[in-house]
Design a protein around this motif. Structure first.
Motif, PDB file in Angstrom:
ATOM      1  N   GLY A  15       0.807  -1.214   0.000  1.00 55.27           N
ATOM      2  CA  GLY A  15       0.000   0.000   0.000  1.00 55.27           C
ATOM      3  C   GLY A  15       0.836   1.257   0.000  1.00 55.27           C
ATOM      4  N   LEU A 177      -5.347   6.804  -0.921  1.00 55.68           N
ATOM      5  CA  LEU A 177      -6.506   5.944  -0.702  1.00 55.68           C
ATOM      6  C   LEU A 177      -6.094   4.467  -0.672  1.00 55.68           C
ATOM      7  CD1 LEU A 177      -9.577   5.543  -0.463  1.00 55.68           C
ATOM      8  CD2 LEU A 177      -9.680   5.565  -2.962  1.00 55.68           C
ATOM      9  N   ASN A 180      -4.254   3.602   2.592  1.00 58.51           N
ATOM     10  CA  ASN A 180      -5.152   3.484   3.744  1.00 58.51           C
ATOM     11  C   ASN A 180      -5.950   2.189   3.715  1.00 58.51           C
ATOM     12  OD1 ASN A 180      -4.376   5.823   4.989  1.00 58.51           O
ATOM     13  ND2 ASN A 180      -6.097   7.050   4.280  1.00 58.51           N
ATOM     14  N   VAL A 181      -6.349   1.750   2.539  1.00 60.29           N
ATOM     15  CA  VAL A 181      -7.069   0.480   2.424  1.00 60.29           C
ATOM     16  C   VAL A 181      -6.192  -0.672   2.902  1.00 60.29           C
ATOM     17  CG1 VAL A 181      -8.046  -1.190   0.800  1.00 60.29           C
ATOM     18  CG2 VAL A 181      -8.631   1.233   0.601  1.00 60.29           C
ATOM     19  N   LEU A 184      -5.897  -0.785   6.642  1.00 61.14           N
ATOM     20  CA  LEU A 184      -7.099  -1.316   7.280  1.00 61.14           C
ATOM     21  C   LEU A 184      -7.063  -2.842   7.383  1.00 61.14           C
ATOM     22  CD1 LEU A 184      -9.936   0.867   5.693  1.00 61.14           C
ATOM     23  CD2 LEU A 184      -9.282   0.798   8.115  1.00 61.14           C
TER      24      LEU A 184
END
Length: 405
Positions: A15, A177, A180-181, A184
């Motif tokens: 990521g 984005l 951050n995914v 998570l």
């Protein structure tokens, strides 16, 4: 358990590489745009100050709270703020040419968010990886940055040339984005506070400072790093100006320099991962500084027709960089308890960043008056001397090994 921490890092890094890649595109595109539009070293140095100063000022205070905050959530919020700032500046460029002060203001906001992201990420690493793997993980981290350093400028100048700076900035929103995914999807345990009651800000600030001072070798290397930052950090803003003003070349040549520097960093990061623990961390750092210094001196001496030599020197300079950054961070992570590491990393980061504006403030008028090569040459001399000092200091005293036992 052995494979679990590797899977966690695979998700995090997969990521982060998107976020770091798009940030590298933005960084190069903004610098090149300012270089092409103004041709002024002073403008570039002000942009550099806007990028460094908030991190330097906020760093020590962030560290006090960082050890009590959720580090994963902190990273995600910081990435979101960076993305929103890119969105705002991107819209400005899509609608027209903003003033320099708008650009400086957005760079200030991005820098403030980065002041939270970088130390929270570094402080999270020892919570995931075994201690004996920290130097190796540092090598992986350098590889991620290096790969982005190769692709970022090339992609940035391609998108910038084909569309606009606004489009490059909007891509940064997508990168944040994705990062951050991925965050998570992983779990990062928060260390238990050292005390049950909530101490005052002042007490925690003093505790962080005393903790930092408790490892003398780290203090010595950090002071050396501060001097290094004064001399070397302005070069990150001056590479495009060197390409434009000294060699008379355009954006694609400037992106080539960034790409070969990044390719060198990949080589250096790979060597660090393979050779981790073969030598003392301080030995790697001394070698790194010596090579960086020599290549800077040579860059300051070559003629305007020797662009190929500049390309080669940039490659070796990049290859030497991870041999300092990786072992330095691993040495810090080994020297302090995880519950205090956030504060220490903030202090260390701030010391380096507070030194950088000094170099940026000096470099602007010096380069505008005497030319860009003069800074390359004398920066190289200073960096070589720092490398020799660290080598003699730690090989004579063995302080580094004593601090880690």
């Amino acid at each position: 358990m052995h494979m679990q921490w590797k899977r966690t890092f695979a998700l995090i890094f997969s990521g982060q590489i998107f976020s770091i890649l798009t940030s590298a595109m933005v960084q190069f595109s903004v610098i090149w745009h300012l270089t092409e539009a103004t041709g002024s070293a002073s403008v570039l140095m002000i942009a550099g100050l806007a990028g460094f100063l908030p991190q330097a000022v906020l760093g020590p205070f962030i560290g006090v709270w960082l050890d009590r905050w959720n580090r994963k959530l902190t990273m995600m919020i910081a990435d979101t703020v960076i993305a929103v700032s890119s969105l705002v500046l991107g819209l400005f460029y899509l609608w027209g040419e903003p003033s320099l002060w708008v650009v400086y203001a957005v760079l200030l906001i991005r820098s403030a968010a980065s002041a939270f992201h970088a130390p929270s990420f570094q402080a999270a690493i020892p919570l995931i990886a075994p201690e004996e793997q920290l130097t190796r993980v540092a090598g992986w981290h350098q590889l991620v940055f290096s790969a982005s350093g190769i692709l970022g400028p090339a992609l940035g100048i391609a998108v910038y040339s084909a569309t606009s700076l606004g489009t490059v900035l909007l891509l940064d929103v997508l990168g944040a984005l994705i990062a951050n995914v991925m965050l998570l999807m992983v779990r990062i345990d928060q260390p238990k506070p050292e005390v049950v009651e909530t101490p005052s800000f002042g007490k925690e600030f003093v505790l962080g400072w005393k903790t930092f001072l408790s490892a003398k070798p780290i203090v010595i290397i950090t002071i050396a790093m501060a001097v290094f930052s004064v001399a070397f950090m302005p070069l990150s803003m001056l590479f495009p100006l060197m390409t434009l003003s000294h060699f008379g070349r355009g954006g694609y040549s400037a992106s080539l320099i960034e790409a070969v520097f990044g390719a060198g960093m990949i080589l250096g990061g790979g060597l660090l991962s393979v050779l981790a623990s073969k030598w003392r961390d301080s030995t790697y750092m001394s070698i790194s500084l010596f090579v960086i210094g020599v290549t800077c001196v040579l860059c300051g001496l070559i003629g305007s027709s020797a662009f190929a030599a500049f390309v080669g020197l940039s490659f070796f300079m990049g290859a030497a960089a991870p041999l300092f950054n990786g072992p330095y961070m691993a040495m810090i992570q080994k020297s302090y308890d995880p519950e205090k590491l956030g504060r220490v990393l903030s202090f260390v980061t701030s010391i380096g960043l507070l030194s950088s504006p000094i170099g940026l403030a000096l470099a602007g008028p010096v380069v505008d008056r005497f030319g860009v090569q003069i800074w390359f040459f004398w920066a190289g001399i200073i960096v070589v001397l720092i490398g020799v000092f660290l080598f003699l200091k730690f090989n004579k005293s063995g302080q580094e090994q004593q601090s880690l036992e």
